[in-house]
Structure formats: C-alpha cells, structure tokens
Design a protein around this motif. Sequence first.
Motif, PDB file in Angstrom:
ATOM      1  N   LEU A  31       0.822  -1.200   0.000  1.00 14.78           N
ATOM      2  CA  LEU A  31       0.000   0.000   0.000  1.00 14.78           C
ATOM      3  C   LEU A  31       0.862   1.258   0.000  1.00 14.78           C
ATOM      4  CD1 LEU A  31      -2.957   0.487  -0.262  1.00 14.78           C
ATOM      5  CD2 LEU A  31      -3.158   0.543   2.222  1.00 14.78           C
ATOM      6  N   ARG A  65     -17.365  10.776   2.498  1.00 10.44           N
ATOM      7  CA  ARG A  65     -17.156   9.469   3.110  1.00 10.44           C
ATOM      8  C   ARG A  65     -16.518   9.555   4.497  1.00 10.44           C
ATOM      9  NH1 ARG A  65     -16.814   5.056  -0.379  1.00 10.44           N
ATOM     10  NH2 ARG A  65     -15.948   3.975   1.432  1.00 10.44           N
ATOM     11  N   GLN A  67     -13.595  10.348   5.667  1.00  7.77           N
ATOM     12  CA  GLN A  67     -12.321   9.652   5.816  1.00  7.77           C
ATOM     13  C   GLN A  67     -11.336  10.581   6.518  1.00  7.77           C
ATOM     14  OE1 GLN A  67     -11.539   8.618   1.759  1.00  7.77           O
ATOM     15  NE2 GLN A  67     -12.774   6.764   1.817  1.00  7.77           N
ATOM     16  N   GLU A  70      -7.542  10.972   5.657  1.00 12.13           N
ATOM     17  CA  GLU A  70      -7.151  11.594   4.390  1.00 12.13           C
ATOM     18  C   GLU A  70      -7.309  13.111   4.454  1.00 12.13           C
ATOM     19  OE1 GLU A  70      -6.214   9.856   1.251  1.00 12.13           O
ATOM     20  OE2 GLU A  70      -5.744   8.477   2.878  1.00 12.13           O
ATOM     21  N   PHE A 224     -10.445   5.564  -6.613  1.00 13.92           N
ATOM     22  CA  PHE A 224      -9.409   5.342  -5.601  1.00 13.92           C
ATOM     23  C   PHE A 224      -9.889   5.783  -4.217  1.00 13.92           C
ATOM     24  CE2 PHE A 224      -5.573   4.003  -7.815  1.00 13.92           C
ATOM     25  CZ  PHE A 224      -5.846   4.318  -9.133  1.00 13.92           C
ATOM     26  N   TYR A 225     -10.606   6.881  -4.157  1.00 13.44           N
ATOM     27  CA  TYR A 225     -10.933   7.434  -2.843  1.00 13.44           C
ATOM     28  C   TYR A 225     -12.229   6.910  -2.244  1.00 13.44           C
ATOM     29  CZ  TYR A 225      -6.794  10.156  -3.349  1.00 13.44           C
ATOM     30  OH  TYR A 225      -5.464  10.495  -3.484  1.00 13.44           O
ATOM     31  N   ALA A 226     -13.157   6.479  -3.087  1.00 14.56           N
ATOM     32  CA  ALA A 226     -14.407   5.927  -2.581  1.00 14.56           C
ATOM     33  C   ALA A 226     -14.519   4.433  -2.869  1.00 14.56           C
ATOM     34  CB  ALA A 226     -15.602   6.657  -3.192  1.00 14.56           C
ATOM     35  N   GLY A 227     -13.567   3.903  -3.578  1.00 16.15           N
ATOM     36  CA  GLY A 227     -13.609   2.483  -3.895  1.00 16.15           C
ATOM     37  C   GLY A 227     -14.178   2.221  -5.284  1.00 16.15           C
ATOM     38  N   TRP A 228     -13.676   1.164  -5.901  1.00 15.47           N
ATOM     39  CA  TRP A 228     -14.081   0.821  -7.271  1.00 15.47           C
ATOM     40  C   TRP A 228     -15.589   0.620  -7.435  1.00 15.47           C
ATOM     41  CZ3 TRP A 228      -9.285   1.902  -8.222  1.00 15.47           C
ATOM     42  CH2 TRP A 228      -8.799   1.873  -9.540  1.00 15.47           C
ATOM     43  N   PRO A 229     -16.267  -0.012  -6.442  1.00  9.80           N
ATOM     44  CA  PRO A 229     -17.714  -0.230  -6.636  1.00  9.80           C
ATOM     45  C   PRO A 229     -18.499   1.077  -6.840  1.00  9.80           C
ATOM     46  CG  PRO A 229     -16.907  -1.678  -4.913  1.00  9.80           C
ATOM     47  CD  PRO A 229     -15.779  -0.743  -5.243  1.00  9.80           C
TER      48      PRO A 229
ATOM     49  N   ALA C  64     -14.820  -1.764   5.557  1.00  7.43           N
ATOM     50  CA  ALA C  64     -15.709  -1.158   4.552  1.00  7.43           C
ATOM     51  C   ALA C  64     -16.573  -0.069   5.180  1.00  7.43           C
ATOM     52  CB  ALA C  64     -16.602  -2.232   3.922  1.00  7.43           C
ATOM     53  N   ARG C  65     -16.986  -0.287   6.410  1.00  5.96           N
ATOM     54  CA  ARG C  65     -17.866   0.657   7.103  1.00  5.96           C
ATOM     55  C   ARG C  65     -17.103   1.571   8.070  1.00  5.96           C
ATOM     56  NH1 ARG C  65     -23.307  -0.707   7.479  1.00  5.96           N
ATOM     57  NH2 ARG C  65     -23.348   0.906   9.073  1.00  5.96           N
ATOM     58  N   MET C  66     -15.798   1.478   8.063  1.00  7.28           N
ATOM     59  CA  MET C  66     -14.913   2.287   8.892  1.00  7.28           C
ATOM     60  C   MET C  66     -15.341   2.346  10.360  1.00  7.28           C
ATOM     61  SD  MET C  66     -12.866   5.701   7.564  1.00  7.28           S
ATOM     62  CE  MET C  66     -14.260   6.154   6.574  1.00  7.28           C
ATOM     63  N   ILE C  92      -6.363  -5.354   3.996  1.00  8.19           N
ATOM     64  CA  ILE C  92      -6.355  -3.895   4.036  1.00  8.19           C
ATOM     65  C   ILE C  92      -5.959  -3.318   2.677  1.00  8.19           C
ATOM     66  CG2 ILE C  92      -5.226  -1.884   5.079  1.00  8.19           C
ATOM     67  CD1 ILE C  92      -5.039  -3.538   7.699  1.00  8.19           C
ATOM     68  N   ALA C  96      -8.324  -0.989   0.061  1.00  6.22           N
ATOM     69  CA  ALA C  96      -7.989   0.374  -0.388  1.00  6.22           C
ATOM     70  C   ALA C  96      -8.664   0.585  -1.733  1.00  6.22           C
ATOM     71  CB  ALA C  96      -6.484   0.553  -0.515  1.00  6.22           C
ATOM     72  N   PHE C  97      -8.667  -0.468  -2.571  1.00  9.24           N
ATOM     73  CA  PHE C  97      -9.276  -0.388  -3.895  1.00  9.24           C
ATOM     74  C   PHE C  97     -10.783  -0.624  -3.845  1.00  9.24           C
ATOM     75  CE2 PHE C  97      -5.593   0.021  -6.626  1.00  9.24           C
ATOM     76  CZ  PHE C  97      -4.556  -0.440  -5.831  1.00  9.24           C
ATOM     77  N   TYR C  98     -11.252  -1.499  -2.952  1.00 14.70           N
ATOM     78  CA  TYR C  98     -12.663  -1.862  -2.980  1.00 14.70           C
ATOM     79  C   TYR C  98     -13.551  -1.097  -1.998  1.00 14.70           C
ATOM     80  CZ  TYR C  98     -12.369  -5.103  -6.749  1.00 14.70           C
ATOM     81  OH  TYR C  98     -12.224  -5.630  -8.013  1.00 14.70           O
ATOM     82  N   ALA C  99     -12.941  -0.371  -1.053  1.00 13.05           N
ATOM     83  CA  ALA C  99     -13.753   0.467  -0.157  1.00 13.05           C
ATOM     84  C   ALA C  99     -13.254   1.920  -0.147  1.00 13.05           C
ATOM     85  CB  ALA C  99     -13.754  -0.102   1.261  1.00 13.05           C
ATOM     86  N   GLY C 100     -12.050   2.137  -0.640  1.00  8.64           N
ATOM     87  CA  GLY C 100     -11.554   3.502  -0.667  1.00  8.64           C
ATOM     88  C   GLY C 100     -10.257   3.648   0.121  1.00  8.64           C
ATOM     89  N   TRP C 101      -9.366   4.499  -0.409  1.00  9.09           N
ATOM     90  CA  TRP C 101      -8.049   4.669   0.209  1.00  9.09           C
ATOM     91  C   TRP C 101      -8.146   5.059   1.683  1.00  9.09           C
ATOM     92  CZ3 TRP C 101      -5.492   2.684  -3.625  1.00  9.09           C
ATOM     93  CH2 TRP C 101      -4.087   2.614  -3.573  1.00  9.09           C
ATOM     94  N   GLY C 102      -9.055   5.944   2.007  1.00  4.72           N
ATOM     95  CA  GLY C 102      -9.194   6.410   3.389  1.00  4.72           C
ATOM     96  C   GLY C 102      -9.623   5.315   4.340  1.00  4.72           C
ATOM     97  N   ASN C 103     -10.412   4.370   3.859  1.00  5.87           N
ATOM     98  CA  ASN C 103     -10.822   3.247   4.702  1.00  5.87           C
ATOM     99  C   ASN C 103      -9.604   2.388   5.041  1.00  5.87           C
ATOM    100  OD1 ASN C 103     -13.259   4.237   3.405  1.00  5.87           O
ATOM    101  ND2 ASN C 103     -14.296   2.480   4.311  1.00  5.87           N
ATOM    102  N   ALA C 104      -8.750   2.176   4.045  1.00  9.72           N
ATOM    103  CA  ALA C 104      -7.534   1.391   4.284  1.00  9.72           C
ATOM    104  C   ALA C 104      -6.612   2.120   5.257  1.00  9.72           C
ATOM    105  CB  ALA C 104      -6.819   1.126   2.966  1.00  9.72           C
ATOM    106  N   ASN C 192     -21.517  -2.411   2.352  1.00  4.68           N
ATOM    107  CA  ASN C 192     -21.701  -1.073   1.793  1.00  4.68           C
ATOM    108  C   ASN C 192     -22.917  -0.951   0.889  1.00  4.68           C
ATOM    109  OD1 ASN C 192     -19.786   0.580   3.001  1.00  4.68           O
ATOM    110  ND2 ASN C 192     -18.171   0.025   1.554  1.00  4.68           N
TER     111      ASN C 192
END
Lengths: 247, 247, 247
Positions: A31, A65, A67, A70, A224-229, C64-66, C92, C96-104, C192
């Motif tokens: 990461l 979100r 975060q 960030e 990147f910031y909210a996630g791919w979905p 995912a839900r932080m 983790i 970062a990619f599937y929920a968002g960088w800030g979540n990771a 999510n």
Amino acid sequence: AKEMKMSDAKKIVPPTGPLTYDDVSSVSPALELYTKKTLLGGLWKRPELSSRDRSIVTVAAIIARMQMYEMSIHFALALDNDVKPAELSEVITHLAFYAGWGNAMAAISVAKDLFRQRGIGIDQLPPAKGELLPLNEEAEKQRATQVGNNFGTVSPGLVQNTTDLLFRDLWLRPALAPRDRSLVTVSALIANGQTAQIPYHLNRAMDCGLRQEEAGEVLTHVAFYAGWPCAFSALPVVKDIFEKRTK
Amino acid sequence: AKEMKMSDAKKIVPPTGPLTYDDVSSVSPALELYTKKTLLGGLWKRPELSSRDRSIVTVAAIIARMQMYEMSIHFALALDNDVKPAELSEVITHLAFYAGWGNAMAAISVAKDLFRQRGIGIDQLPPAKGELLPLNEEAEKQRATQVGNNFGTVSPGLVQNTTDLLFRDLWLRPALAPRDRSLVTVSALIANGQTAQIPYHLNRAMDCGLRQEEAGEVLTHVAFYAGWPCAFSALPVVKDIFEKRTK
Amino acid sequence: AKEMKMSDAKKIVPPTGPLTYDDVSSVSPALELYTKKTLLGGLWKRPELSSRDRSIVTVAAIIARMQMYEMSIHFALALDNDVKPAELSEVITHLAFYAGWGNAMAAISVAKDLFRQRGIGIDQLPPAKGELLPLNEEAEKQRATQVGNNFGTVSPGLVQNTTDLLFRDLWLRPALAPRDRSLVTVSALIANGQTAQIPYHLNRAMDCGLRQEEAGEVLTHVAFYAGWPCAFSALPVVKDIFEKRTK
C-alpha cells in the motif's frame, strides 16, 4: 479459534496521530508503493483533470465518506494546488447540505487546525451572508414547480427548504464557481453511491463547462478514494448522460 | 501543483476536542450562521415534529452515519428534550442491529461519558432482559412465513435470527414505545439510503401512530443530518406509501 | 425543550480509549448481553462458517464501514483465528481499492499498533511487488473486452485501471488465496450496500470454492456488523445467484 476477550482491547490504544509512510509500510509495504507510485505518481499526474480539480474532487469524496485520515493531507494539498482557502471553506459548507451536517463538522475539526497553522483568517473566508450570483429565474421556477407538483404534499418542508436554502441561497453563493460547486456535488454523489441525483448535477456541471473528458476522469479519480464499486455503479448513469448530451 | 508529501501530515495533529462555534466560524462563518439560524433557530423550531421527536430522529440519523462530532451535542440535547436515558440507551441497542454493531459501539463511546457526567446509573437503564411487549402472533407468523418462503434456503441463519432476535425480542423490548422504535428505524434507513426497507418500517411507524405530517417532516429533518440526496432518494418511496395508505 | 448550546459540547470530551464491557453496560446492559451471548457466544460459534472465515468477513465489513471501535478487537481476533499477518495486511490493501483509500488508512492506523505490539515485522508482510498468481488470460480478455465495449469511451482511465491495477495486479497477488480475496470483496460489497457488484464477485468466490452454505452464512454474519438492512438488500441478489448456479 481463541475466545475473543474484550479485555484484550485494553492493550491496544486507539490511533492518535497522523499517518506516515513508515506507518503504512509497517502494515502493508504494497500500500505504501501503491500510494507513492500508483496514486501520487500515477493518478495525480494524469492530464485529464488538473491538479486543482483533482484536489476538489478528492476533498469532496473524502468529506462525503468522512475519511478522517485523508483530510489532513488533502486539505493541505488542495491549498497547495491553488484551491483558495475561501473555496475550501465553501466546499465544506456545501457538503453540510449534500453529505450531512456531521460530515461538514468532521471536516471543520481538521480544517480549523490547518487554517490556524497557515494563518488563514476571517478576511480570507467567504462571508456568512453576502451578494449572490444571478439566478436563472425561469429555470428555477421550472425546477421548483416540478418538484412541488411531485412531492409538495409529501414533504412540504423539504420541498420548500430545497428552494429557499439550496437553489435560492447555497447554489448562488459566489465563493465557488458554479462549475466547481457542481464538481463538488457530483464527486460526493459518486462517493456515496447516490446515483439517482447524478444526472441532474452532472448535467449542471457540464452546462457550466465541465468537459466530457474531465467528467470521465472524475470516475477514474473517485474510484481510488471511494472504492471501485462506487465508480462502477456510476458508470452506466454517466454513460447515459453523455449519450443524451451528444444527441 | 506541489508534490504531496506524506511528511506534511505530521505537522497537523488530528482533532481531539469537541467543536465550538468559534471553531466552526474559523473555517466557515457561513456554516456557523446556518447552524445557529437555519438549523437550531429554524428547523428545530418547526411545529411539524416535536423537539423530542426531532431529537429521536437526529440521534438515529447520526448513529446510522457515525457522525462522531454530532453525537456529544445531540445525545445531551435528546436528554434535555425529554428523551429518557433508558430510551437513548435503547436507541443505541436498536441501531446495533439496524445500523451495525460498530455504529452502536461508536455511540456508546460518547454516551458513556455523558451518562457518567449526568450521574445516570444502571437503575435508569433498560434491563438486559425483562418483560416484553405483547406480540401480534398472527402478523408475526405471516411475516416469518413469507420471509421463510422467499429466503429460507438462501440464508437460513439470517431468516431465523430475524425472527428470534428482531421480531420476537428486540421489537418487543418495552424501553422504546413501538412508534418511537419505528421512528428510529425509519430515520436510520433514510440516513443510510436503504430505501428498500422504508416501506415496511414506515407503514409500521404510521400504524403505531406516526402521522403523515410527521413522517413528511422526518424527511425535512434528516435532509440536514444525512444530506439532501438521502432525503430525495426516500421521497418517491414515501410518496408511494402515503398514496397507498390513503386508498 | 431546552435551547441547544454549542458550549455544552465543551463539557464532553470525545472518546479516547478502547471500549470495555463495563463501558458498554454503563449505557446498555442489553447490548453487553447481546454482545457476549448472541454475538460472541452465538453467531461466532455457528458451524456454517469457520472462525477464520468469520474473522475475514468481519474485518472486511468493519473496514468497509470504517467502524474504528471494532477494528482493535477484530484485527487481534483475526490473528488469533489463524488469519496470518500477511493475510490481514493484504485484506487492508485489497480494500484500499474496494472500499476507498481512506478506509484502508483508517485500518492501518489501528493495525500498526497491533503489529508493533505483536512484533510482526516486514518479514511477515507481503512484499510490495512479487510473483503473481497465474492469470486466466482468456477470461480476463473477455472481461476487459466487455467492459471496454460498454464503458471504454465513458471513462477510459477507469476502464484501463480496472484491467491494469485490479485484474492484472491486485487480484493476482498471492498473499490472499483467491477464495479468501473474493470473500473479502463480497463481504465489503454487502456491508456497503453495493448490490450491483455482488453477482460478479459472489460467483467468483463460489467458483473458487466458497460453498453455498458458507455464502448464505456470510449474510447471517454481516447482518450484525453492517446492520440488518444491508443483509436484506443483498438477499434477493444472492438468491438469484444461487438459483442460476443450480441450473
């Protein structure tokens, strides 16, 4: 599997400080590399959106979100990327309405220290009340009539506040250019998976000058910031908007 | 645009204290005025919902959205607005199931200090187990049968827990009046954009005495705390419920 | 109803320490009992999913839900439930990619202290870059072509990154078994409310060995950590997937 004991939680003190690259690599060297190379050295250098726009999109997504980790970095980077303090202030104000009061308050908790640190005083902030941008009365009457017809009896308060607080006040505050205010809104909507409101606001953004290439890149960036979905859920909606605008 | 350096983050210490109006105005004088005038001096004084109901709706929305900076103020305000400590406790318990365990734990992290500060002891809290409200066996059997037929083979565990934990336990705990428990649920669903579950729970709330004018005002209120998009996504769903109930 | 005064907020210091059972029972004795009996003594002991899988699902849902207050406990429990440090690290990274960088980043802020406490060093972490798992070129070309045809002109950047970063990189990192990586993804999507992406990823998980009984139990489990509405929104989607796979 061991029994989970709540008492184990006592031994781990919650996080209190900002993250450094060493912190990141102590958990995930991958990461750290993705952040430096793919994100900062890759995404942020793509020409399809300016750095200033990328900062606007990022700040909007991370406030939407909530975060917290960030916010420090990206609020500072936004100022360094030519987002004026007044504009950053206004993004937060705008998202109180578009992401929720608590999201704005979380942003303020971080921004206040940054502003103090950089000596940003009230003279650099948008006034609480001031002159507003001109309103397209025709378009607003049309919008208000349509919403009123559809929902006026369901929630008279929401319908009235939408007119009074949003379209006849917030959206006319000059501290953000209309294109930028719409960009903030669209970014927050994508980040929160609120696809139903994307058409109105993306059209508004593009009417105000956001180019199609830029709009497509907003998806690339928010992924990147909210996630791919979130980005993929917005894709078909955005595609539909582009197609309708091309006809 | 400047290069973003993670080391810049070190200079900004994360927020540690509650927010004051001075903090807010140091970033956004507009948001300070909106909070004082539009929110506290406007929304909260509207007669369509009682202050007590507004507090219930607000607390539910902010726990659902884990807005930590709003929790201190609004938990305290709820108690001042005649929400009993036992009722505030029960809102948190209820949302462990309807918003997620971690959301309830976040709420407890704030509530514990408030309760200690106000000398609220165990004698004022709902018991872990106790007498339950009467159950409409006929309606519950119908609901359980329908859900079991639809999804019993998909997730037997979820279906069984829904019956055992929610409808034969949580929903029958007397610490919240049925109308209020439903109001908490509906507010959380709107705040989290979970529109599919709104019909069942809004109908339940209105069967328990929530008036249409009040339900419409819940949307007006939640718009501020969860953001306008959440309220607008719920609007057509709520409209449809009102229309069906009127026939 | 009393006037809400922002100054009241000063008297309540925000939470700083991890929660104990005493903290929980000081607000909700019921939630203490539900946590001990229903959650830890009930859900976690059900045989439909292994403890290790439950930890993977839980960690994914809470990132995912932080949910910060759950992270300490569940990251530690995951390690105790035979999730290797490298696997927790990779969860983790993946999110970062599937929920968002800030979540990771939020997850890293907790994990770094746990890793340091347990003496987990870089030798136990997945390398930033390394050998990748073999790729099914045929299937990937098909996926890339389909997505490119649908959305290649809408957001070329997102489409290209999906291929380069996700399917030709992240998904091939060996630090998580494919089944587990898919399990992480599905859990985050359910948590999510991102139902549109569930079919692709749940099918992928089941192609990699996740059994139907296990998949159904993921819903039972995530209901507690993300709330019942998330699980119920996913139910019809999961039902449809099961039915199609059975034909």
